[in-house]
Design a protein around this motif. Structure first.
Motif, PDB file in Angstrom:
ATOM      1  N   LYS A 347       0.792  -1.213  -0.075  1.00  0.00           N
ATOM      2  CA  LYS A 347      -0.249  -0.017  -0.041  1.00  0.00           C
ATOM      3  C   LYS A 347       0.847   1.171   0.024  1.00  0.00           C
ATOM      4  CE  LYS A 347      -3.872   1.912   2.560  1.00  0.00           C
ATOM      5  NZ  LYS A 347      -4.906   1.850   3.508  1.00  0.00           N
ATOM      6  N   GLU A 367       2.031   3.825 -14.156  1.00  0.00           N
ATOM      7  CA  GLU A 367       1.495   2.702 -15.081  1.00  0.00           C
ATOM      8  C   GLU A 367       2.120   1.418 -15.048  1.00  0.00           C
ATOM      9  OE1 GLU A 367       2.228   5.664 -15.847  1.00  0.00           O
ATOM     10  OE2 GLU A 367       0.786   6.842 -16.980  1.00  0.00           O
ATOM     11  N   GLU A 370       0.855  -0.235 -12.036  1.00  0.00           N
ATOM     12  CA  GLU A 370      -0.599  -0.884 -12.400  1.00  0.00           C
ATOM     13  C   GLU A 370      -0.248  -2.202 -13.302  1.00  0.00           C
ATOM     14  OE1 GLU A 370      -3.335   3.196 -12.015  1.00  0.00           O
ATOM     15  OE2 GLU A 370      -2.544   2.292 -14.271  1.00  0.00           O
ATOM     16  N   GLY A 373       0.125  -5.055 -10.809  1.00  0.00           N
ATOM     17  CA  GLY A 373      -1.107  -5.504 -10.335  1.00  0.00           C
ATOM     18  C   GLY A 373      -1.682  -4.634  -9.066  1.00  0.00           C
ATOM     19  N   PHE A 374      -0.975  -3.448  -8.973  1.00  0.00           N
ATOM     20  CA  PHE A 374      -1.622  -2.293  -7.938  1.00  0.00           C
ATOM     21  C   PHE A 374      -2.751  -1.669  -8.546  1.00  0.00           C
ATOM     22  CE2 PHE A 374       2.792  -3.045  -6.481  1.00  0.00           C
ATOM     23  CZ  PHE A 374       2.727  -2.590  -5.058  1.00  0.00           C
ATOM     24  N   GLU A 375      -3.501  -1.201  -7.699  1.00  0.00           N
ATOM     25  CA  GLU A 375      -4.874  -0.682  -8.186  1.00  0.00           C
ATOM     26  C   GLU A 375      -4.771   0.781  -7.250  1.00  0.00           C
ATOM     27  OE1 GLU A 375      -7.666  -3.445  -7.251  1.00  0.00           O
ATOM     28  OE2 GLU A 375      -7.227  -4.791  -8.739  1.00  0.00           O
ATOM     29  N   LYS A 376      -5.727   1.758  -7.824  1.00  0.00           N
ATOM     30  CA  LYS A 376      -5.924   3.005  -7.066  1.00  0.00           C
ATOM     31  C   LYS A 376      -7.152   2.838  -6.227  1.00  0.00           C
ATOM     32  CE  LYS A 376      -3.873   6.071 -10.429  1.00  0.00           C
ATOM     33  NZ  LYS A 376      -4.057   7.411 -11.426  1.00  0.00           N
ATOM     34  N   MET A 377      -7.162   3.236  -5.183  1.00  0.00           N
ATOM     35  CA  MET A 377      -8.310   3.025  -4.297  1.00  0.00           C
ATOM     36  C   MET A 377      -8.453   4.361  -3.277  1.00  0.00           C
ATOM     37  SD  MET A 377      -6.729   0.341  -1.447  1.00  0.00           S
ATOM     38  CE  MET A 377      -8.094   0.543  -0.466  1.00  0.00           C
ATOM     39  N   LEU A 383      -2.477   3.575  -3.764  1.00  0.00           N
ATOM     40  CA  LEU A 383      -2.039   2.124  -4.696  1.00  0.00           C
ATOM     41  C   LEU A 383      -1.766   1.157  -3.613  1.00  0.00           C
ATOM     42  CD1 LEU A 383       0.657   3.302  -7.387  1.00  0.00           C
ATOM     43  CD2 LEU A 383      -1.600   2.604  -7.992  1.00  0.00           C
ATOM     44  N   LEU A 385      -2.147  -3.205  -3.404  1.00  0.00           N
ATOM     45  CA  LEU A 385      -2.069  -4.492  -4.269  1.00  0.00           C
ATOM     46  C   LEU A 385      -2.699  -5.749  -3.324  1.00  0.00           C
ATOM     47  CD1 LEU A 385      -0.977  -6.400  -6.552  1.00  0.00           C
ATOM     48  CD2 LEU A 385       1.168  -6.403  -5.274  1.00  0.00           C
ATOM     49  N   LYS A 389      -4.307 -11.047  -5.513  1.00  0.00           N
ATOM     50  CA  LYS A 389      -3.939 -10.442  -6.706  1.00  0.00           C
ATOM     51  C   LYS A 389      -2.324 -10.532  -6.969  1.00  0.00           C
ATOM     52  CE  LYS A 389      -8.296  -8.005  -7.975  1.00  0.00           C
ATOM     53  NZ  LYS A 389      -8.679  -6.984  -8.657  1.00  0.00           N
TER      54      LYS A 389
END
Length: 414
Positions: A347, A367, A370, A373-377, A383, A385, A389
């Motif tokens: 995180k 990018e 991402e 596997g990292f995602e914005k939340m 960021l 993960l 996942k």
């Protein structure tokens, strides 16, 4: 051939006259002398005219003064030596037949007068009258000691027991008065003192020569050490030059290999050969050519590689900033791979200033994460993960691509 010198049988020294032989005997106690046809050297220094009687003496003179030129005048000064120096005429006429060497009428020969007191003393010591008379005559009636020394030196002469003969009309001076025992002791003491002083002077001179030799050898050793150190420095410099030249040749080979690889890749892509004088083709042109080739879906690894290449191309003016971004991304991937259960490694706050300076502000940095596997939340603030996942294969591929981007100097060039 008549003898031209006296040679000491004990030490081999060459002496010019009987007087020198007597003095040599007093100093060294050597008594074995014989006539020699070997002339005493007479080497004269051309710079200061000092005569030297041996090669050793001339070498010492050269070391002391630096003079090296000598003229050999031995034959100019050589002359037959006479063992009966005080009565030189006797050598010319005292032949076996008693005749003169010039062929003139023979002169009347008589026994020379000698000091009777000394003669009696010698006879009292057991010497035959003829030998005692001959000794006193040829020693110049100087003293009992001189006569005894003469007998000792000439005891092997074939005519030592024959009475000496001189021309009747020769003028011989009155015999010298004999020395008293006290005078003999005093004279002997003087001779010993003179010999001692001469020996001390010779020892001091030799010590000075030895000291000079030690100094010279010391200087030569220092000079040899300095030359050796200079040669070692030169050798190291040449070695370093050779190493640099080897490195240059290796870089040139790598550059040629890269050029060959680029040409091969261009050939496979259907691009024309690159003109060295022309500018490098831009990325859009290459992509235009690629568009004419069969297209296949890009893998995740290829997407990561392209993302990193775009990041480097976008910031190619600042290599240090790009390398720092790659190293930061590699650290993130390493932490996730080693500690997949630790949420703090999965995180990242997007507004974190360090993250922004190193990765977030660079185009392609977020990018790449991402793609891993990292995602914005939470409204794009973090960021993250998720644990479920995490794909180890993707994380390992990301690490491999980042290592290649960091260590390969030609990454993103083509």
């Amino acid at each position: 051939m008549a003898g031209v010198s006296l040679k000491c049988g004990d030490c081999g020294a060459l002496l010019k006259s009987v007087e020198e032989a007597q003095e040599h005997a007093e100093i060294t106690s050597h008594s074995n002398f014989a006539e020699s046809t070997e002339a005493v050297l007479n080497l004269v220094c051309t710079a200061c005219s000092k005569p030297c009687r041996s090669k050793t003496e001339s070498d010492l003179h050269t070391k002391r003064t630096g003079h090296t030129e000598f003229v050999d005048k031995t034959m100019e000064t050589v002359k037959p030596i006479s063992l009966e120096a005080p009565k030189q005429p006797a050598m010319e006429i005292d032949n076996a037949d008693g005749s003169s060497g010039s062929g003139d009428a023979a002169e009347e020969m008589v026994v020379p007068e000698v000091d009777q007191k000394l003669l009696e003393e010698l006879e009292g010591m057991g010497f035959p009258k003829a030998r005692a008379t001959r000794a006193l005559h040829y020693s110049g009636n100087a003293s009992l000691e001189a006569a005894v020394n003469w007998v000792v030196e000439h005891e092997n002469d074939p005519d030592v027991d024959e009475l000496p003969k001189v021309p009747a009309n020769s003028k011989t001076g009155p015999p010298k008065p004999a020395l008293t025992p006290e005078e003999v002791k005093i004279k002997a003491q003087e001779l010993k003192e003179r010999a001692r002083k001469k020996k001390e002077e010779e020892e001091k001179r030799m010590e000075r020569e030895r000291e000079k030799e030690r100094i010279r050898i010391g200087k030569e050793l220092l000079e040899a050490k300095r030359i050796e150190e200079d040669n070692e420095r030169k050798r190291i410099i040449l070695l370093r030059k050779a190493e640099k030249e080897e490195e240059r040749r290796a870089r040139e080979k790598i550059r040629q290999k890269v050029e060959e690889d680029k040409a091969e890749r261009r050939r496979k892509l259907g691009l024309p050969a690159e003109d060295p004088a022309a500018a490098k083709p831009s990325v859009p042109v290459v992509e235009e050519k690629k568009s004419s080739l069969p297209i296949r879906p890009a893998t995740k690894t290829e997407q990561m590689r392209e993302c990193l290449r775009s990041l480097k191309q976008a910031h190619k003016e600042d290599d240090a900033k790009v390398k720092r971004a790659f190293q930061t991304l590699l650290t993130y991937m390493g932490n996730v791979a080693k500690n997949p259960d630790e949420e703090k490694f999965r995180k990242i706050r997007l507004t974190n200033q360090t993250f922004q300076d190193r990765v977030g502000s660079l185009r392609g940095g977020i990018e790449f994460m991402e793609l891993c596997g990292f995602e914005k939340m939470e409204g794009g603030e973090f960021l993250f993960l998720p644990r479920d996942k995490i794909d180890p294969a993707i994380i390992n591929s990301a690490g491999t691509e980042l290592n290649s981007a960091i260590n390969n100097p030609f990454f993103g060039v083509l």
